[in-house]
Design a protein around this motif. Sequence first.
Motif, PDB file in Angstrom:
ATOM      1  N   ILE A 220      -5.950   0.246  -6.497  1.00 17.58           N
ATOM      2  CA  ILE A 220      -5.693   1.628  -6.114  1.00 17.58           C
ATOM      3  C   ILE A 220      -4.582   1.704  -5.081  1.00 17.58           C
ATOM      4  CG2 ILE A 220      -7.504   1.570  -4.358  1.00 17.58           C
ATOM      5  CD1 ILE A 220      -6.419   4.598  -6.505  1.00 17.58           C
ATOM      6  N   PHE A 221      -4.544   0.733  -4.180  1.00 14.59           N
ATOM      7  CA  PHE A 221      -3.488   0.703  -3.163  1.00 14.59           C
ATOM      8  C   PHE A 221      -2.127   0.469  -3.811  1.00 14.59           C
ATOM      9  CE2 PHE A 221      -0.844  -1.659  -0.114  1.00 14.59           C
ATOM     10  CZ  PHE A 221      -0.818  -0.755   0.940  1.00 14.59           C
ATOM     11  N   TRP A 223      -1.237   1.359  -6.841  1.00 12.61           N
ATOM     12  CA  TRP A 223      -0.852   2.604  -7.504  1.00 12.61           C
ATOM     13  C   TRP A 223      -0.288   3.607  -6.493  1.00 12.61           C
ATOM     14  CZ3 TRP A 223       0.357   3.928 -12.160  1.00 12.61           C
ATOM     15  CH2 TRP A 223      -0.177   3.253 -13.261  1.00 12.61           C
ATOM     16  N   VAL A 224      -0.900   3.677  -5.335  1.00 13.93           N
ATOM     17  CA  VAL A 224      -0.428   4.600  -4.290  1.00 13.93           C
ATOM     18  C   VAL A 224       0.970   4.196  -3.826  1.00 13.93           C
ATOM     19  CG1 VAL A 224      -0.810   5.418  -1.932  1.00 13.93           C
ATOM     20  CG2 VAL A 224      -2.730   5.255  -3.523  1.00 13.93           C
ATOM     21  N   ILE A 225       1.147   2.902  -3.599  1.00 12.07           N
ATOM     22  CA  ILE A 225       2.449   2.417  -3.136  1.00 12.07           C
ATOM     23  C   ILE A 225       3.534   2.681  -4.184  1.00 12.07           C
ATOM     24  CG2 ILE A 225       3.761   0.337  -2.618  1.00 12.07           C
ATOM     25  CD1 ILE A 225       2.085   1.329  -0.323  1.00 12.07           C
ATOM     26  N   GLY A 227       3.475   4.956  -6.509  1.00 13.74           N
ATOM     27  CA  GLY A 227       3.676   6.399  -6.627  1.00 13.74           C
ATOM     28  C   GLY A 227       4.519   6.968  -5.502  1.00 13.74           C
ATOM     29  N   VAL A 228       4.243   6.546  -4.274  1.00 12.11           N
ATOM     30  CA  VAL A 228       5.013   7.032  -3.119  1.00 12.11           C
ATOM     31  C   VAL A 228       6.471   6.584  -3.220  1.00 12.11           C
ATOM     32  CG1 VAL A 228       5.285   6.841  -0.616  1.00 12.11           C
ATOM     33  CG2 VAL A 228       3.012   7.172  -1.599  1.00 12.11           C
ATOM     34  N   LYS A 271       5.309  -0.426 -11.837  1.00  8.59           N
ATOM     35  CA  LYS A 271       3.884  -0.610 -11.489  1.00  8.59           C
ATOM     36  C   LYS A 271       3.153  -1.397 -12.573  1.00  8.59           C
ATOM     37  CE  LYS A 271      -0.307  -0.288 -10.146  1.00  8.59           C
ATOM     38  NZ  LYS A 271      -0.749  -1.245 -11.174  1.00  8.59           N
TER      39      LYS A 271
END
Length: 279
Positions: A220-221, A223-225, A227-228, A271
Amino acid sequence: MMSGGYTSIDNQKVSGSVPAVSDPGHVAVKFTDSSLQTFPPSSAQGKISGGTQPPRDADDSFSRPVGGSDEPQGSGWFRTFTVAAYKPYFDVDTSDVLDRLKESLFPFRGTFTEKTSTSPDLYGPFWICTTLIFVAASIGTFVTYIAHKLKKKEWDYDINLVTWSAGVFYGYVTVVPLALYVILKYFSAPSGLVQLFCLYGYSLFVFIPALCLSVVPLEIFRWVIAGVAGFMSATFVALNLKAHIKSAGERWFLIVASIFLLQLALAVVLKLYLFTVTV
């Protein structure tokens, strides 16, 4: 005989001596005017006169060569195959590159294109892509190695990671600006080709720290990285081209939206291939 061991020589002919030359009188020497009387000379070339500053990227062609160069220059599109055609775009200071890297990390300013309009460079984009290839290969290899060791499975080095990364980064920063250059020209809103290379090259810088953070073993981390980083990169490109593309008419929004979504798509691809660890 003189005292002190010296002998006197009379004014007489001595064998082997050089005869005296008569004084021709005063000769006036006249110096012609030279540009050395003033410094620097008016025709000076180089950094002292600002001659090596990268010229403005023209609409239909590469910039003109720097004056005073000893290298042979071609004409028209033949000059694009010479080293001298690209020399001005690699003549940048470290402070300039650092300022542009910082600018890429603040995408909502939208002032990058304005600041680099007179001096776009290819030095930063080249090394950003090269660094991304190295980081992607090394971080990806390290993460997969640790994941295999933790599960006590055999690990094999994947050489395709290097070739795939090189194809993605070098290809993206070359093909996409070229395609956008043709599209903008078609909609009567032409932009400098080197300016587009410069913009897209610096837009990828944010993925370097993102790849380094992907070592954290949390899906999940990651994916966040990703995405940002993708959102920052897409916003940086879209906002810097928005003001220019508005002159394309009513379809400007579709062009900007396509640019934004294409940059997000790049983040998703990175990703799935680089930020994902499979054992």
